[in-house]
Design an enzyme around this catalytic site. Structure first.
Site, PDB file in Angstrom:
ATOM      1  N   ASP A  31       5.537  -4.959  -9.395  1.00 36.22           N
ATOM      2  CA  ASP A  31       4.955  -3.668  -9.072  1.00 36.22           C
ATOM      3  C   ASP A  31       5.698  -2.464  -9.704  1.00 36.22           C
ATOM      4  OD1 ASP A  31       2.501  -4.451  -7.609  1.00 36.22           O
ATOM      5  OD2 ASP A  31       4.027  -4.649  -5.636  1.00 36.22           O
ATOM      6  N   ASP A  41      -3.643  -4.220  -9.268  1.00 37.81           N
ATOM      7  CA  ASP A  41      -3.978  -3.634  -7.881  1.00 37.81           C
ATOM      8  C   ASP A  41      -4.967  -2.393  -8.214  1.00 37.81           C
ATOM      9  OD1 ASP A  41      -2.007  -5.211  -6.875  1.00 37.81           O
ATOM     10  OD2 ASP A  41      -0.477  -3.933  -6.764  1.00 37.81           O
TER      11      ASP A  41
END
Length: 192
Positions: A130, A148
């Site tokens: 991330d 995402d």
């Protein structure tokens, strides 16, 4: 005369070749991989690089699901999320093959691309990379990535398509009720 079908109806199937939709998924996967590798190769773990007062790049890893759900579960979550991702991709691919509106199909391929992007990380690294971080003063939203984002946008498109189809179904029901009432009054006139 054939019945006119509204473009947002579930019966409005667009004859786009399935390969065009799969190219959208492939684009999501490539964009996700390139951005993750760029951050992975140029940042050290935990490094934060501010871009604006509310947005930064960061290199962080997530062994769980959204919002680090089950991140500290002891390792069993990795195969669990791999299986869930594979099953989701198969189900959404099957739905894509069945056809539907453009909005529905776009939502599906975004979710497929995002799921494969994060699946790649889980298999290759055992965790998801991330790097996008939104924050304000002491508050910060959990870091996320392109995959995402694609999953969230895809889910929103599927919900929007469902709402649109529901509105159209209500409209069709109202329209058929009006026609049914008109035909009933017409038959009453014939009797008198």
């Amino acid at each position: 005369m054939p019945k006119k079908i509204a473009p947002w109806s579930k019966d409005a199937h667009y004859e786009w070749r399935k390969s065009v939709w799969l190219l959208v998924s492939a684009l999501v996967i490539v964009l996700d991989r390139v951005t993750k590798l760029l951050v992975y190769e140029t940042f050290y773990s935990g490094e934060v690089r501010p871009v604006t007062s509310f947005f930064s790049f960061i290199l962080t890893f997530n062994t769980g699901a959204a919002f680090s759900f089950l991140a500290g579960a002891g390792g069993w979550q990795r195969p669990f999320f791999i299986v869930i991702s594979i099953v989701a991709c198969l189900v959404f691919s099957w739905l894509l093959l069945r056809g539907g509106s453009r909005l529905f199909s776009l939502g599906l391929v975004l979710i497929i691309g995002g799921a494969i992007g994060n699946l790649w990380d889980r298999i290759a690294y055992g965790r998801v990379i991330d790097f996008l971080l939104f924050h304000y003063q002491q508050w910060s939203y959990p870091a996320f990535n392109i995959a995402d984002s694609a999953i969230v946008v895809g889910a929103v498109l599927l919900l929007a398509d469902g709402v649109r189809q529901r509105k159209y179904a209500v409209y069709e029901d109202q329209e058929s009720g009006i026609r049914h009432q008109a035909s009933d009054t017409g038959s009453d006139r014939e009797k008198s």
